[in-house]
Scaffold this motif. Structure first.
Motif, short mmCIF file in Angstrom:
data_model
loop_
_atom_site.label_atom_id
_atom_site.label_comp_id
_atom_site.label_asym_id
_atom_site.label_seq_id
_atom_site.Cartn_x
_atom_site.Cartn_y
_atom_site.Cartn_z
N GLN A 122 -2.83 -3.57 0.84
CA GLN A 122 -2.00 -2.78 0.79
C GLN A 122 -0.99 -2.64 -0.37
OE1 GLN A 122 0.30 -3.08 4.32
NE2 GLN A 122 0.23 -0.71 4.88
N GLY A 123 -0.59 -1.36 -0.61
CA GLY A 123 0.31 -1.37 -1.62
C GLY A 123 0.87 0.17 -1.94
N VAL A 124 1.74 0.12 -2.73
CA VAL A 124 2.62 1.22 -2.84
C VAL A 124 2.48 1.56 -4.48
CG1 VAL A 124 4.94 2.45 -3.23
CG2 VAL A 124 4.45 0.84 -1.10
N PHE A 125 2.12 2.92 -4.83
CA PHE A 125 1.85 3.49 -6.00
C PHE A 125 3.04 4.24 -6.36
CE2 PHE A 125 -2.41 2.55 -4.73
CZ PHE A 125 -2.77 1.77 -5.72
N MET A 126 3.39 4.32 -7.57
CA MET A 126 4.28 5.49 -7.99
C MET A 126 3.18 6.52 -8.59
SD MET A 126 7.31 5.52 -11.03
CE MET A 126 6.39 4.41 -11.94
N GLY A 140 -3.46 2.01 2.10
CA GLY A 140 -4.18 0.58 2.35
C GLY A 140 -4.15 0.22 3.98
N GLU A 141 -5.08 -0.52 4.24
CA GLU A 141 -5.22 -1.04 5.71
C GLU A 141 -5.15 0.25 6.76
OE1 GLU A 141 -2.27 -4.04 6.38
OE2 GLU A 141 -3.39 -5.40 4.92
N GLY A 142 -5.71 1.41 6.23
CA GLY A 142 -5.70 2.74 7.21
C GLY A 142 -4.43 3.58 7.17
N ASP A 143 -3.37 3.02 6.25
CA ASP A 143 -2.30 3.92 6.23
C ASP A 143 -2.32 4.84 5.07
OD1 ASP A 143 -0.88 2.56 7.98
OD2 ASP A 143 -0.13 1.02 6.88
N SER A 144 -1.83 5.80 5.02
CA SER A 144 -1.47 6.72 3.83
C SER A 144 -0.10 7.42 4.10
CB SER A 144 -2.72 7.63 3.62
OG SER A 144 -2.37 8.65 2.67
N PHE A 145 0.90 7.32 3.26
CA PHE A 145 2.36 7.81 3.31
C PHE A 145 2.83 8.19 2.08
CE2 PHE A 145 1.95 4.73 7.11
CZ PHE A 145 2.18 5.67 8.34
N PHE A 146 3.19 9.30 1.89
CA PHE A 146 3.86 9.48 0.66
C PHE A 146 5.48 9.77 0.63
CE2 PHE A 146 -0.34 11.02 0.63
CZ PHE A 146 -1.02 10.72 -0.69
N PHE A 147 6.12 9.63 -0.14
CA PHE A 147 7.59 9.49 -0.26
C PHE A 147 8.08 10.01 -1.45
CE2 PHE A 147 5.90 5.94 1.81
CZ PHE A 147 6.86 5.85 3.06
N LYS A 148 9.34 10.93 -1.22
CA LYS A 148 9.45 11.70 -2.46
C LYS A 148 10.58 10.62 -3.40
CE LYS A 148 10.27 16.12 -0.44
NZ LYS A 148 11.18 17.04 0.09
N GLU A 149 11.09 9.58 -2.81
CA GLU A 149 12.10 8.73 -3.77
C GLU A 149 11.94 7.22 -3.26
OE1 GLU A 149 15.88 9.82 -2.67
OE2 GLU A 149 15.91 11.87 -3.82
N PHE A 150 12.10 6.58 -4.30
CA PHE A 150 11.82 4.95 -3.94
C PHE A 150 12.88 4.47 -2.83
CE2 PHE A 150 12.27 0.31 -4.99
CZ PHE A 150 11.08 0.07 -5.01
N ALA A 151 13.93 4.92 -2.61
CA ALA A 151 14.91 4.56 -1.61
C ALA A 151 14.31 5.06 -0.30
CB ALA A 151 16.19 5.57 -1.71
N ASP A 152 13.49 5.89 0.01
CA ASP A 152 12.61 6.27 1.15
C ASP A 152 11.76 5.39 1.29
OD1 ASP A 152 14.09 8.66 1.27
OD2 ASP A 152 12.82 9.58 0.23
N VAL A 153 11.05 4.60 0.30
CA VAL A 153 10.17 3.73 0.40
C VAL A 153 10.78 2.57 1.05
CG1 VAL A 153 8.31 2.15 -0.68
CG2 VAL A 153 8.42 4.76 -1.36
#
Length: 171
Positions: A122-126, A140-153
C-alpha cells in the motif's frame, strides 16, 4: 490551517495514541525528522518528473519524512540506496502492472511514491493526471482514494473519517 499546524496536530495525536497503548508503544512510534535542505528537495523534485504540490513541498521543508502511521511518509533521505524509496519504486512497478486505468489513471500519468508501507502493498503516489485536480492517490490492499492536496492525505491517514476522497478519477 498551515502545514506546520497540520503536522503538529497529527504528531500530537500520534504521540497521544502511542502512549495510550497498552502495552505502551504497541502502535508505530511517531518520529519527526529534520527538514530537507533545498538542494535535496530540488533533486527529489527532478527525480519525481513533476512539480511538487505545494503542501508536499511545505511538508518536506518541515520534516524530511514522517514515521508513525502504517505508511512511512517518504522524505529525501528515503531515496538513498537501501532506503524505503526502493520499496516505493517496487510498489509503483506493481501498481503500473495492475491496470490503474480501472480507476481512471491513464498509463502515461506520472506516479511518484510519497508514502509506502513496510511490505510494499500500500502506498501514496503524487500524480499529475491530465484534466484532474487530484494530485495524490492512495492505493493498495483494495483501496483507491484520490486527494487534491497533501494536507488531505495527512488528514485521511490520521482520521479516515475526516474527508471523503474520490475513489476514481473516472466520471
Amino acid at each position: 490551517m498551515g502545514m506546520k499546524e497540520v503536522v503538529g496536530q497529527i504528531v500530537a495525536d500520534l504521540a497521544r495514541e502511542y502512549f495510550a497503548d497498552s502495552p505502551v508503544g504497541a502502535s508505530p512510534r511517531p518520529v519527526i525528522r529534520p527538514s530537507a535542505d533545498s538542494g535535496a528537495l530540488a533533486a527529489l523534485e527532478r527525480r519525481s518528473g513533476q512539480s511538487f504540490e505545494q503542501g508536499y513541498l511545505a511538508f518536506l521543508s518541515l520534516t524530511d519524512g514522517l514515521e508513525g502511521f502504517s505508511l512511512l511518509l517518504l522524505g529525501c533521505r528515503d531515496w538513498e540506496p537501501g532506503g524505503m524509496g526502493e520499496i516505493g519504486e517496487a510498489f509503483r512497478e506493481t501498481t503500473l502492472d495492475s491496470d490503474p486505468e480501472d480507476v481512471g489513471v491513464a498509463p502515461e500519468t506520472p506516479l511518484f511514491p510519497v508514502a509506502v508501507n513496510e511490505d510494499g502493498s500500500q502506498g501514496v503516489f503524487m500524480i499529475a493526471p491530465a484534466g484532474s485536480e487530484e494530485r495524490f492517490w492512495l492505493t493498495g490492499e483494495g483501496d483507491s482514494f484520490f486527494f487534491k492536496e497533501f494536507a488531505d492525505v495527512l488528514g485521511f491517514l490520521a482520521d479516515p473519517g475526516s474527508c471523503e476522497p474520490r475513489e476514481s478519477l473516472l466520471p
